[in-house]
Design a protein around this motif. Structure first.
Motif, PDB file in Angstrom:
ATOM      1  N   CYS A 159     103.044  14.915  26.513  1.00  0.00           N
ATOM      2  CA  CYS A 159     102.780  13.570  25.994  1.00  0.00           C
ATOM      3  C   CYS A 159     101.329  13.198  26.300  1.00  0.00           C
ATOM      4  O   CYS A 159     100.713  13.761  27.210  1.00  0.00           O
ATOM      5  CB  CYS A 159     103.721  12.589  26.674  1.00  0.00           C
ATOM      6  SG  CYS A 159     103.463  10.863  26.211  1.00  0.00           S
ATOM      7  N   THR A 214     100.494  10.711  27.831  1.00  0.00           N
ATOM      8  CA  THR A 214     100.537  10.253  29.227  1.00  0.00           C
ATOM      9  C   THR A 214     100.200  11.394  30.187  1.00  0.00           C
ATOM     10  O   THR A 214      99.474  11.198  31.168  1.00  0.00           O
ATOM     11  CB  THR A 214     101.939   9.696  29.545  1.00  0.00           C
ATOM     12  OG1 THR A 214     102.190   8.597  28.671  1.00  0.00           O
ATOM     13  CG2 THR A 214     102.052   9.233  30.983  1.00  0.00           C
ATOM     14  N   HIS A 234     107.698  14.292  31.291  1.00  0.00           N
ATOM     15  CA  HIS A 234     108.889  13.454  31.098  1.00  0.00           C
ATOM     16  C   HIS A 234     109.665  13.771  29.827  1.00  0.00           C
ATOM     17  O   HIS A 234     110.731  13.216  29.606  1.00  0.00           O
ATOM     18  CB  HIS A 234     108.512  11.967  31.139  1.00  0.00           C
ATOM     19  CG  HIS A 234     107.440  11.587  30.158  1.00  0.00           C
ATOM     20  ND1 HIS A 234     106.107  11.636  30.476  1.00  0.00           N
ATOM     21  CD2 HIS A 234     107.502  11.186  28.878  1.00  0.00           C
ATOM     22  CE1 HIS A 234     105.395  11.264  29.421  1.00  0.00           C
ATOM     23  NE2 HIS A 234     106.219  10.995  28.434  1.00  0.00           N
ATOM     24  N   GLU A 235     109.127  14.659  28.959  1.00  0.00           N
ATOM     25  CA  GLU A 235     109.882  15.052  27.759  1.00  0.00           C
ATOM     26  C   GLU A 235     110.464  16.436  28.029  1.00  0.00           C
ATOM     27  O   GLU A 235     109.710  17.391  28.221  1.00  0.00           O
ATOM     28  CB  GLU A 235     108.942  15.140  26.550  1.00  0.00           C
ATOM     29  CG  GLU A 235     108.214  13.848  26.223  1.00  0.00           C
ATOM     30  CD  GLU A 235     107.194  14.043  25.103  1.00  0.00           C
ATOM     31  OE1 GLU A 235     107.161  15.125  24.489  1.00  0.00           O
ATOM     32  OE2 GLU A 235     106.429  13.108  24.855  1.00  0.00           O
ATOM     33  N   ASP A 237     112.359  11.823  23.613  1.00  0.00           N
ATOM     34  CA  ASP A 237     111.628  10.637  24.099  1.00  0.00           C
ATOM     35  C   ASP A 237     110.672  10.072  23.044  1.00  0.00           C
ATOM     36  O   ASP A 237     110.804   8.904  22.651  1.00  0.00           O
ATOM     37  CB  ASP A 237     110.930  11.015  25.418  1.00  0.00           C
ATOM     38  CG  ASP A 237     109.944   9.978  25.907  1.00  0.00           C
ATOM     39  OD1 ASP A 237     108.897   9.803  25.255  1.00  0.00           O
ATOM     40  OD2 ASP A 237     110.200   9.344  26.942  1.00  0.00           O
TER      41      ASP A 237
END
Ligand SMILES: [Zn+2]
Ligand SMILES: [Zn+2]
Length: 248
Positions: free
Chosen positions: A38, A40, A63-64, A147
Motif C-alpha cells: 500500500c 502507506t 496490512h494487505e 483492504d
C-alpha cells in the motif's frame, strides 16, 4: 520467523528475524501466503512526516494480506485451521462510545496492523477472529487486495449507481477497482480520468466506457461532452490531488 520490519526512526525497512506470534484468546494465527504493498507502506519506508508522527519502531509493516489459519486460540469457535482467509486490518476496541453505537469504523482506539502494531509482511500474523474473513474459494492472490478493494466498494456504493453516469477521478489501484465496481453495480456510463496513459489503459480494461487524460485534455469539457452538458450523476475522487478535487 522472517519479517519486514521498520526498525529505526529513519528511512528504510529491514528483513530480519522476529519472534513468531502465538494466538491469544479470541485470536487465530495465520500463515501469510500473499500480501499487497500500500502507499502507506511506502510512506513508512520513506519515513515521511506522517510516518514520523505515527510509527513507533520496531514494528512489522504490511496490512494487505491473505493466508491460511494454522492455529486457533481459545474461545474461537467459528474458524478452524486450514481455512484460507483474509483480515480487516483495523482492530477496534469494542467498548468505546463509537464501538457501542455501531460506529466501530471510527473507533478512537483503532490500532492498524503494520502501523500501530505488528503487521502482515511476515511469515505469520496473529489476528482477532472477529477481523478474519474466510475466502470461501477466492484465491489468496485476490483475497490479499480485500483492504483497498473494500475502500473502493464503500466509496462507490455510498452513491446510487444503477443507471447513473459516474466519473472516477484518478486510476490508481483503488480508482481502477472503483471503475469495475461501478460497472458491476449497473452504471450507465463510467468515465475515468488520470494523467497516466498506462493507468487509463487499465481503467479501460476494468470497464471504463470513456477515458480522459487530464494531462492533455480538459476533463470538465470532456465530461460535459459525454453527458449532454449535464455532468455526471456521481463523482468518485480517488486521486487525492487538490486540482482533481477541484475538478470533481
Ligand atoms: Zn492500505
Ligand atoms: Zn472503540
Amino acid at each position: 520467523m522472517q519479517a519486514i520490519v521498520k526498525q529505526k526512526r529513519a528511512p528504510g525497512l529491514t528483513v530480519t528475524s522476529v519472534p513468531k506470534p502465538s494466538p491469544g484468546p479470541g485470536e487465530v494465527l495465520i500463515a501469510v501466503r500473499h500480501a499487497g504493498v500500500c502507499g502507506t507502506d511506502v510512506h513508512i519506508a520513506d519515513w515521511n512526516a506522517w510516518a514520523e508522527g505515527r510509527i513507533k519502531p520496531p514494528v512489522v509493516v504490511g496490512h494487505e494480506f491473505a493466508g491460511e489459519i494454522v492455529a486457533v486460540g481459545g474461545a474461537v469457535s467459528e474458524l478452524k485451521s486450514g481455512q484460507l482467509v483474509t483480515a480487516e486490518g483495523h482492530i477496534v476496541c469494542g467498548h468505546c462510545l463509537q464501538c457501542r453505537t455501531g460506529n466501530s469504523h471510527i473507533c478512537r482506539n483503532t490500532r492498524i496492523i503494520g502501523v500501530d502494531r505488528d503487521g502482515a509482511f511476515a511469515e505469520y500474523i496473529a489476528m482477532p477472529a472477529t477481523n478474519v474473513l474466510p475466502l470461501d474459494g477466492i484465491p489468496t492472490t485476490v483475497g490479499a487486495v480485500m483492504d483497498p478493494m473494500g475502500n473502493a466498494f464503500h466509496t462507490v456504493l455510498s452513491a446510487e449507481i444503477p443507471g447513473s453516469t459516474v466519473l472516477v477521478v484518478g486510476c490508481g489501484p483503488i480508482g481502477c477497482f472503483a471503475v469495475g465496481i461501478a460497472r458491476a453495480a449497473g452504471a450507465a456510463k463510467v468515465i475515468a480520468s488520470d494523467v497516466n496513459a498506462t493507468r487509463l489503459e487499465l481503467a479501460r480494461r476494468m470497464g471504463a466506457h470513456v477515458t480522459v487524460n487530464a494531462a492533455t485534455d480538459d476533463v470538465v469539457r470532456a465530461v460535459l461532452d459525454e453527458t449532454a452538458g449535464e455532468g455526471t450523476d456521481v463523482v468518485c475522487e480517488m486521486s487525492g490531488v487538490p486540482s482533481a478535487l477541484h475538478q470533481a
